[in-house]
Design a protein around this motif. Structure first.
Motif, PDB file in Angstrom:
ATOM      1  N   GLU A 200      53.012   0.917 -29.543  1.00 23.41           N
ATOM      2  CA  GLU A 200      52.698  -0.016 -28.473  1.00 23.41           C
ATOM      3  C   GLU A 200      51.757   0.597 -27.433  1.00 23.41           C
ATOM      4  O   GLU A 200      50.819  -0.048 -26.945  1.00 23.41           O
ATOM      5  CB  GLU A 200      53.993  -0.484 -27.802  1.00 23.41           C
ATOM      6  CG  GLU A 200      54.859  -1.343 -28.696  1.00 23.41           C
ATOM      7  CD  GLU A 200      56.166  -1.717 -28.026  1.00 23.41           C
ATOM      8  OE1 GLU A 200      56.376  -1.271 -26.858  1.00 23.41           O
ATOM      9  OE2 GLU A 200      56.994  -2.426 -28.647  1.00 23.41           O
ATOM     10  N   GLU A 203      48.351   0.676 -28.863  1.00 21.18           N
ATOM     11  CA  GLU A 203      47.689  -0.622 -28.833  1.00 21.18           C
ATOM     12  C   GLU A 203      47.196  -0.970 -27.429  1.00 21.18           C
ATOM     13  O   GLU A 203      46.113  -1.567 -27.254  1.00 21.18           O
ATOM     14  CB  GLU A 203      48.668  -1.694 -29.329  1.00 21.18           C
ATOM     15  CG  GLU A 203      48.961  -1.595 -30.809  1.00 21.18           C
ATOM     16  CD  GLU A 203      50.008  -2.587 -31.251  1.00 21.18           C
ATOM     17  OE1 GLU A 203      50.524  -3.324 -30.347  1.00 21.18           O
ATOM     18  OE2 GLU A 203      50.337  -2.632 -32.445  1.00 21.18           O
ATOM     19  N   ARG A 204      47.995  -0.604 -26.415  1.00 23.53           N
ATOM     20  CA  ARG A 204      47.566  -0.892 -25.058  1.00 23.53           C
ATOM     21  C   ARG A 204      46.369  -0.043 -24.651  1.00 23.53           C
ATOM     22  O   ARG A 204      45.574  -0.418 -23.782  1.00 23.53           O
ATOM     23  CB  ARG A 204      48.728  -0.656 -24.082  1.00 23.53           C
ATOM     24  CG  ARG A 204      49.797  -1.740 -24.136  1.00 23.53           C
ATOM     25  CD  ARG A 204      50.745  -1.614 -22.966  1.00 23.53           C
ATOM     26  NE  ARG A 204      51.408  -0.305 -22.928  1.00 23.53           N
ATOM     27  CZ  ARG A 204      52.599  -0.064 -23.453  1.00 23.53           C
ATOM     28  NH1 ARG A 204      53.233  -1.054 -24.081  1.00 23.53           N
ATOM     29  NH2 ARG A 204      53.122   1.121 -23.367  1.00 23.53           N
TER      30      ARG A 204
END
Length: 345
Positions: A200, A203-204
């Motif tokens: 995550e 992805e950020r």
């Protein structure tokens, strides 16, 4: 009734019996001596007390040997009974002869009290001693049975405690294994969670520079490889430890089996030596002269183990039957295996 009370009863019986015997002897000597002096030439008056003393000595022998045989639980046979009644009848006849010759019935009755009391006391004392011996034997049997029962209960409690300890150890081992599996599962879930967070985060931060993404990926790979190496090393150490434990257990089992086999061989050799020595002692035949005490003890032990009677054992060792009877009783009071081992060691 305990052993102290039984000994007290035996002591009272013995003291009472000997008081009656001694009183009857003294009374008999004083009563029979005038009769013998009246029927003896004047030159031989000094021999008058000899006959009552001889008869009373026979009474002492009978009372004493009957008490010993009754205490040992033995039977003297027919001749002791004949001697006991013969001495009693002789004492009665000698004590009442003077009054009977004078036709004095009161004198006959008075002088027959001591002999009759002596005869009845001898028979009653013998019966009492046999009853006490039987009671003592029964008490000893009950005590031995109680000791065996307590030993068996102690062994059973020890076995139950050992079984409970093994069960607790198994439960503890099971709990440790479950805890380890739980910790491993928790670690895997934690790693998976961390990986998800990392994805995550990646992805950020896609928009960040490619170099930073590659650096982070390299760091993650290094950490993963390090964890795998650590897990692999721990697994190898665990396997090596288990292998060493199995080898140590196998060596201990091998040493134990060798020790058991060696003990069995030594026990078999000792039994063979004891059997050969026993056979040699029994095959030697009746002893021409009295054996030395140590050799006589081994001969008696061999005869006892072979089930020979006391008289045959006495012929083999050259000692008296009374001495052999005492050794037989000692061998009966001990564990047969221990007695034979101690005799032939």
């Amino acid at each position: 009734m305990n052993a102290v009370q039984i000994r007290s009863a035996e002591q009272a019986l013995s003291i009472g019996t000997w008081l009656i015997v001694c009183g009857a002897m003294l009374y008999s000597v004083l009563t029979v001596t005038p009769l013998m002096r009246a029927h003896t030439p004047d030159a031989w008056d000094w021999t008058a007390p000899i006959l009552p003393i001889v008869v009373d000595a026979a009474v002492v022998i009978v009372v004493r040997l009957d008490s010993v045989l009754a205490r040992l639980g033995g039977e003297g046979g027919r001749w002791p009974v004949v001697l006991r009644w013969m001495t009693g009848i002789m004492t009665l006849a000698l004590n009442t002869a003077d009054s009977a010759l004078k036709k004095d019935l009161v004198g006959v009755a008075v002088h027959s009290v001591a002999p009759l009391l002596l005869i009845v006391t001898a028979e009653t004392g013998l019966a009492y001693r046999r009853a006490i011996t039987a009671a003592v034997t029964g008490l000893e049997e009950r005590e031995r049975a109680e000791r065996r029962r307590r030993e068996q209960e102690g062994r059973q409690r020890a076995e139950e405690a050992e079984q409970a300890a093994r069960q607790r150890a198994d439960e503890e081992a099971q709990r440790i294994r479950e805890e380890r599996e739980f910790d491993a599962k928790l670690a895997r879930e934690q790693r998976e969670h961390e990986a998800a967070l990392a994805r995550e985060q990646a992805e950020r931060e896609e928009r960040k520079e490619q170099a930073e993404r590659e650096r982070i990926a390299a760091v993650e790979r290094a950490e993963r490889e390090a964890r795998e190496r650590d897990e692999h090393e721990r697994e190898q150490r665990r396997l090596a430890r288990e292998r060493r434990e199995r080898e140590a257990a196998q060596r201990a089992e091998h040493d134990r089996r060798q020790a058991v086999e060696k003990a069995a061989r030594e026990q078999h050799e000792r039994e063979e030596r004891a059997e050969r020595e026993r056979a040699a002692l029994l095959a030697a035949g009746p002893a021409e002269k009295q054996q030395e005490k140590e050799l006589a003890l081994r001969t008696v032990a061999a005869a006892f183990a072979a089930g020979l009677p006391v008289r045959q054992a006495a012929e083999l060792c050259g000692w008296s039957t009374g001495w052999v009877t005492g050794r037989y009783q000692e061998l009966r009071d001990t564990t047969p295996a221990q007695a034979l081992e101690g005799a032939f060691r």
